[in-house]
Design an enzyme around this catalytic site. Structure first.
Site, PDB file in Angstrom:
ATOM      1  N   SER A  52     -12.908 -17.058  18.309  1.00  0.00           N
ATOM      2  CA  SER A  52     -12.783 -18.156  17.360  1.00  0.00           C
ATOM      3  C   SER A  52     -12.834 -19.512  18.078  1.00  0.00           C
ATOM      4  O   SER A  52     -13.812 -19.812  18.758  1.00  0.00           O
ATOM      5  CB  SER A  52     -11.487 -17.987  16.557  1.00  0.00           C
ATOM      6  OG  SER A  52     -11.453 -18.867  15.466  1.00  0.00           O
ATOM      7  N   MET A  53     -11.776 -20.342  17.984  1.00  0.00           N
ATOM      8  CA  MET A  53     -11.782 -21.608  18.716  1.00  0.00           C
ATOM      9  C   MET A  53     -11.821 -21.363  20.211  1.00  0.00           C
ATOM     10  O   MET A  53     -12.298 -22.222  20.979  1.00  0.00           O
ATOM     11  CB  MET A  53     -10.563 -22.454  18.345  1.00  0.00           C
ATOM     12  CG  MET A  53     -10.579 -23.845  18.956  1.00  0.00           C
ATOM     13  SD  MET A  53      -9.155 -24.865  18.536  1.00  0.00           S
ATOM     14  CE  MET A  53      -7.915 -24.214  19.663  1.00  0.00           C
ATOM     15  N   ASP A  91     -16.392 -12.185   7.627  1.00  0.00           N
ATOM     16  CA  ASP A  91     -15.385 -13.003   8.298  1.00  0.00           C
ATOM     17  C   ASP A  91     -14.883 -14.008   7.276  1.00  0.00           C
ATOM     18  O   ASP A  91     -15.667 -14.791   6.729  1.00  0.00           O
ATOM     19  CB  ASP A  91     -16.017 -13.711   9.513  1.00  0.00           C
ATOM     20  CG  ASP A  91     -15.024 -14.483  10.362  1.00  0.00           C
ATOM     21  OD1 ASP A  91     -14.049 -15.022   9.799  1.00  0.00           O
ATOM     22  OD2 ASP A  91     -15.234 -14.569  11.585  1.00  0.00           O
ATOM     23  N   HIS A 123     -12.249 -11.382  11.048  1.00  0.00           N
ATOM     24  CA  HIS A 123     -12.305 -12.464  12.042  1.00  0.00           C
ATOM     25  C   HIS A 123     -11.670 -12.113  13.388  1.00  0.00           C
ATOM     26  O   HIS A 123     -12.268 -12.332  14.440  1.00  0.00           O
ATOM     27  CB  HIS A 123     -11.637 -13.723  11.478  1.00  0.00           C
ATOM     28  CG  HIS A 123     -11.728 -14.896  12.406  1.00  0.00           C
ATOM     29  ND1 HIS A 123     -12.922 -15.483  12.755  1.00  0.00           N
ATOM     30  CD2 HIS A 123     -10.765 -15.570  13.091  1.00  0.00           C
ATOM     31  CE1 HIS A 123     -12.705 -16.467  13.601  1.00  0.00           C
ATOM     32  NE2 HIS A 123     -11.399 -16.549  13.822  1.00  0.00           N
TER      33      HIS A 123
END
Length: 248
Positions: free
Chosen positions: A96-97, A193, A223
């Site tokens: 993710s980030m 997601d 996710h």
């Protein structure tokens, strides 16, 4: 000012190994718990593995409010520098980030041997809409988007509205760097997601200038894929990717 301790399971990790270093990074509002199992697998494979705790994460959601995108980049860079102290080759991995930060590092350190992105975030219209809000100060949680039953991500139950704007700045800055990134890339993308649109991964694939790049679809995970049904596939493919790129 209240001092919050680090949550059990959210501690940073470092596993010494050979001269191949792998930086494994968690995502927005999450903790190292989401990537620890992947890190442990890579450590058992013999690599030196570092899993930093991003500033403002893993304690209390009010701490996140004081952290900026620059702080998150520095947390990532500090982990990279730590690996450089003992490792000859560095790979960056991120969920993710954490994937956004892996892209930043691949640009910041052009000698990065390769990068592995897992549902990396680069553009989120939903977050752009949220960022226009003026209240509430704290929003309800976005963690634990996991298909596997009974599995939970250790993440904040709330997150600051201010942090959404910091995330957008990080993604905006990172998008501008994509065309300059050339290191080999392994990109994992869940077909379903509920947080980061899957087309983020395709956009990254199309924009980076890496000649050696590949997208792997995750058909049975949401996710937080590192904790989901495809986690063993991610472990195997990531290890194989690193081994393939290690000079003989």
């Amino acid at each position: 000012m209240t001092q919050h301790s680090v949550m059990k399971g959210a501690e940073p990790f470092y596993f010494p190994g050979n001269e191949i270093g792998v930086l494994v990074q968690h995502g927005f509002t999450g903790t190292t718990q989401s990537v620890r199992e992947l890190g442990e697998h890579l450590a058992k494979a013999g690599f030196t593995v570092c899993g930093p705790r991003l500033k403002g994460h893993g304690t209390h959601y009010t701490d996140m409010e004081t952290a900026t995108h620059a702080d998150w980049m520095e947390s990532a860079e500090a982990g990279y520098r730590k690996l450089k102290e003992s490792c000859k080759h560095i790979f960056v991995v991120g969920l993710s980030m954490g994937g956004t930060l892996a892209l930043h590092l691949a640009h910041r350190f052009p000698d990065t041997k390769g990068m592995v992105l897992i549902n990396a975030a680069i553009q989120m219209e939903q977050m752009e809409q949220v960022a226009q809000m003026e209240e509430p100060r704290f929003l309800d949680a976005i963690g634990s988007d996991i298909k596997a039953e009974g599995v939970k991500e250790l993440a904040y139950e709330k997150f600051p509205l201010k942090s959404v704007r910091e995330l957008l700045q990080l993604m905006n800055l990172t998008r501008e760097k994509l065309s300059a990134i050339q290191c080999p890339a392994l990109i994992f993308a869940s077909t379903e997601d509920h947080l980061v649109p899957p087309d983020n991964s395709q956009f990254i694939y199309d924009q980076i200038k890496s000649e050696d790049k590949k997208i792997v679809s995750l058909e049975n995970s949401y996710h937080v894929a590192t904790l989901d049904n495809d986690k063993e596939l991610i472990k195997r493919e990531t290890e194989a990717f690193v081994r393939r790129l290690i000079p003989s």
